[in-house]
Design an enzyme around this catalytic site. Structure first.
Site, PDB file in Angstrom:
ATOM      1  CG  ASP A  84      -2.203   0.894   0.836  1.00  0.00           C
ATOM      2  OD1 ASP A  84      -2.139   1.662  -0.151  1.00  0.00           O
ATOM      3  OD2 ASP A  84      -3.222   0.829   1.548  1.00  0.00           O
TER       4      ASP A  84
HETATM    5  C1  BGC Z   1      -4.945   3.277  -0.372  1.00  0.00           C
HETATM    6  C2  BGC Z   1      -5.080   2.197  -1.421  1.00  0.00           C
HETATM    7  C3  BGC Z   1      -4.996   2.803  -2.790  1.00  0.00           C
HETATM    8  C4  BGC Z   1      -3.663   3.526  -2.895  1.00  0.00           C
HETATM    9  C5  BGC Z   1      -3.408   4.146  -4.249  1.00  0.00           C
HETATM   10  C6  BGC Z   1      -3.707   4.120  -0.583  1.00  0.00           C
HETATM   11  O1  BGC Z   1      -3.676   5.214   0.257  1.00  0.00           O
HETATM   12  O2  BGC Z   1      -4.910   2.688   0.908  1.00  0.00           O
HETATM   13  O3  BGC Z   1      -6.289   1.500  -1.256  1.00  0.00           O
HETATM   14  O4  BGC Z   1      -5.106   1.823  -3.774  1.00  0.00           O
HETATM   15  O5  BGC Z   1      -3.618   4.548  -1.927  1.00  0.00           O
HETATM   16  O6  BGC Z   1      -4.208   5.221  -4.466  1.00  0.00           O
END
Ligand code: BGC
Length: 760
Positions: A294
């Site tokens: 993440d």
């Molecule tokens: C989120 C993810 C997301 C990623 C990219 C993160 O902050 O937790 O779910 O896919 O950002 O945008």
């Protein structure tokens, strides 16, 4: 068996086998290609594949000067970037892809990721709302539309579906998931994976499918007290029986990527957690796609106190099985040195790169890196009439009727004076929900616009008050109007003169989603006051709720005669709401999360354990309850009404005792005894009454969406096998234990008929 039937069966078996062996051949061929390419790669190039950067916008112009973008551009040209996210549109994607393909030594194409969470540009309802449809075909179709639009815009990988089970209404990200139940969540996970990727392995190479990503692995939905990014502290029983099943289902459905999560599990951040990523996912489940971290979660392991610096965080993440680094910028900075110094074994790098390349081959990116960059297709697909129809259909199916005293709904189509009131009634932005990066601002059909299409009623509109102050954005805190009630009087005057008042109230679209946790679950701002003021002059109110999580609205539940849960329904919001209010669509949605009576009840969920003191059997205070509120939810999991009435009868089991391995067949009759054609989600729950571990009071193990014409009845049959009757022990072993079981069938998790059987 008739001869023709036999031939047909043999032919279909042969074709299934041929498909399987094709897939095997493709897999083997791809693995060979991966090996050949891997052998040509330098260590730097390998590490490059493991690096993902967020987009920058100067790629179509001259090379960026200064800052992050310049560094990213430079790295792209060196072949140090394997993927980018948030770059979108065929022009932008083609520009970055061109650098990767034409300017680097090996020309390995980028995989382009994007948060396609509830549609790309034509937005479908938020995922929690879609889950309320319990309509797997519709969910799959809505996901296909999203994949079609995204793939036509240069994107070939989505960071979805979010399969985090959560019982916490306070947590903002419940809007992204399928609610509180692992069984419903698993079925929806499969529908969404198939919607994005297609039904077979080979479908991924089609131009209108994209790689899916099961996230967030794992436990994120259990952030303590619903506070975003908070500590997760769950038992093995919860991990194996509640958190993991939708991930396992996604993996079994062939999902090509997983995203790990921000939280710790047993003190170990998910990104550095080899128990999750290596033992379970890549070991036990044999997942052969890749894991993306993440956002910056490698670096965040320093804050968790699990790594002293970026170098140690990198080593721990890679060894634990996190294959690609999203925006920590650490793999690209540290990994080459770590390998050269002998601190990280090259086998971890090779394993990660193999996985990443494999998915790129499967997508067909090596055959044509620009296959998703066809501007003519982009123009034709994005925002097409077909897509609008599809999201409208999904939106109607997502609506849940919570209350309808005296059949206030549906509204009459003519001769009624209707007052439409509320800050969200003419809002074209909030209903788009939280994840809508590619959608135009203010592009939703508002409820006012939807209702104006019904021309034979006198419709008046007064906002009553603003919900927010200033501009609302994806990244800023939403500021609410808590003082300005200057519009109340005009709204009251409108309400006074109406036969029916429709009030559209709730949360702002940016009030749920990532980083949007709440400690209250009420109507924000001055909305509750507005509701009560209007009620004083006209109590004939239909309350249409817009929200991204369960709300606690005890006053409304008691006083307001009709309540419609309309979530945030995306681009076609107003049309869907109007068609339901006017009875052109009979609602059939059912809540995928329990709605509490007040926030203090959270987490409240139907599949809880019994406890040692479940009832007030001694007629005193010493039992499991609250002293100040009923222990039941306001509306239970699976709850939802219809304009018609359904009657359940004759619940039967084909036997009262079963041997191990025998199928338990449950039948019941359902009749539509009301005045409308309608659909009902028939739900089946079980309880394993005594087991080696305490089991929940009820667990959903089957459901069927049944369409019944007025006056019609049907027999519904459910078959339960060991797959439904067992559970995971604290070591993750699946057990089916003999003993007494209860079966419940009904219209929601609370209103059920029950029968008992014995498993020998
Ligand atoms: C989120 C993810 C997301 C990623 C990219 C993160 O902050 O937790 O779910 O896919 O950002 O945008």
């Amino acid at each position: 068996m008739k001869k023709s039937l036999l031939i047909l069966t043999l032919l279909s078996l042969a074709s299934a086998n041929a498909q399987k062996s094709n897939a095997m051949n493709t897999k083997e061929a791809i693995n060979k290609k991966v090996e050949v390419l891997l052998n040509k790669m330098t260590l730097e190039e390998k590490v490059g594949q493991m690096n993902q950067y967020n987009g920058f916008w100067e790629v179509t112009g001259p090379a960026p000067k200064g800052g992050d973008a310049e560094k990213k551009y430079e790295h792209l040209r060196k072949g140090w970037v394997g993927s980018m996210l948030t770059v979108r549109g065929t022009g932008q994607v083609r520009a970055v892809q061109k650098i990767a393909v034409e300017q680097t030594r090996l020309g390995i194409p980028l995989i382009i990721g994007f948060d396609v969470i509830h549609g790309y540009k034509t937005l479908s309802p938020i995922p929690l709302a879609e889950a309320a449809s319990w309509d797997l075909e519709a969910i799959k179709k809505s996901t296909q539309v999203a994949a079609d639009e995204a793939s036509a815009s240069g994107i070939n990988w989505t960071f979805g579906p979010n399969v985090d089970v959560s019982r916490e209404a306070r947590w903002g990200r419940v809007m992204e998931g399928a609610g509180e139940d692992p069984y419903l969540g698993s079925k929806i996970a499969i529908a969404r994976v198939q919607g994005f990727q297609g039904d077979t392995e080979d479908d991924l190479a089609k131009v209108n499918t994209i790689a899916a990503c099961a996230k967030h692995f794992a436990g994120y939905g259990f952030a303590e007290s619903g506070k975003e990014y908070n500590t997760v502290d769950i038992s093995n029983a919860t991990l194996y029986n509640t958190v993991l099943p939708p991930f396992k289902a996604a993996n079994d459905a062939g999902v090509r990527t997983f995203m790990n999560s921000f939280n710790i599990l047993n003190g170990i951040p998910a990104t550095g957690n080899s128990f999750l990523q290596r033992d379970i996912l890549k070991g036990k489940w044999k997942f052969d796609g890749f894991v993306i971290t993440d956002w910056a979660s490698v670096r965040e392991m320093i804050n968790h106190g699990f790594a002293k610096d970026g170098k140690e965080a990198t080593k721990k993440a890679v060894e634990a099985g996190a294959d690609m680094d999203m925006e920590s910028h650490l793999y690209v900075a540290e990994l080459v040195n770590l390998v050269n110094e002998g601190k990280v074994d090259i086998k971890f790098i090779d394993d990660a790169v193999r996985r990443i390349l494999r998915v790129k081959y499967e997508l067909g990116l090596f055959d044509n890196p620009y296959k998703y960059c066809d501007a003519a297709r982009e123009k034709q697909v994005v925002g097409s009439a077909y897509n609008h129809e599809a999201v409208l259909d999904m939106a109607k199916k997502s609506i849940v009727l919570l209350k309808n005293d005296n059949n206030l709904l549906p509204l009459k189509k003519s001769g009624q004076k209707i007052a439409l009131i509320g800050p969200l009634a003419n809002d074209k932005n909030s209903p788009l929900g939280s994840w809508r990066i590619a959608a135009e601002d203010n592009s939703a059909v508002s409820v006012l616009e939807g209702m104006q299409r019904y021309k034979d009623n006198a419709l008046t509109f007064e906002k009553g008050a603003d919900l927010t102050i200033g501009k609302t954005t994806f990244v800023d805190e939403v500021v609410f109007n808590t003082t300005d009630k200057s519009g109340f009087e005009a709204a009251k005057n409108t309400a006074k003169n109406a036969d029916v008042v429709v009030m559209v109230l709730g949360e702002h679209g940016f009030q749920s989603g990532e980083a949007r946790s709440r400690t209250t679950l009420d109507l924000p701002g001055v909305q509750q006051e507005l509701l009560e003021e209007i009620y004083k002059v006209n109590s004939n109110i239909v309350l249409v709720l817009n929200n991204g999580r369960p709300l606690a609205l005890p006053w409304a539940a008691e006083h307001i005669p009709a309540i419609v849960e309309a979530w945030q329904l995306g681009t076609e919001t107003g049309n869907a709401v109007a068609q339901v209010l006017y009875g052109d669509y009979n609602p059939s949605g059912k809540l995928p999360m329990s709605f509490p009576r007040n926030v203090g009840q959270c987490p409240i969920y139907y599949n809880h354990f019994n406890t040692g003191r479940p009832t007030n059997s001694e007629n005193n205070v010493f039992w499991s309850h609250y002293t100040d509120v009923d222990k039941t939810p306001q509306w239970p999991f699976g709850f939802g009404l219809s304009y018609t009435k359904f009657e359940y009868k004759n619940l039967k089991l084909n036997q009262s005792e079963y041997k191990k391995g025998e199928k338990v067949t449950v039948t019941l009759e359902i009749a539509n005894v009301g005045d409308y054609d309608g659909k009902e989600v028939v739900q089946l729950y079980i309880q394993d009454i005594v087991a080696s571990l305490a089991r929940p009071v009820k667990e959903l193990k089957g459901f069927e969406l049944v369409a019944l014409k007025k006056g019609e009845s049907k027999t519904v049959t459910f078959n339960l096998s060991e797959k439904e009757l067992g559970f995971y022990d604290n070591n993750g072993n699946y057990l089916v234990e003999p003993g007494q079981f209860k079966v419940f069938v009904g219209t929601n998790s609370d209103d059920v008929k029950a029968a008992t059987f014995e498993l020998k």
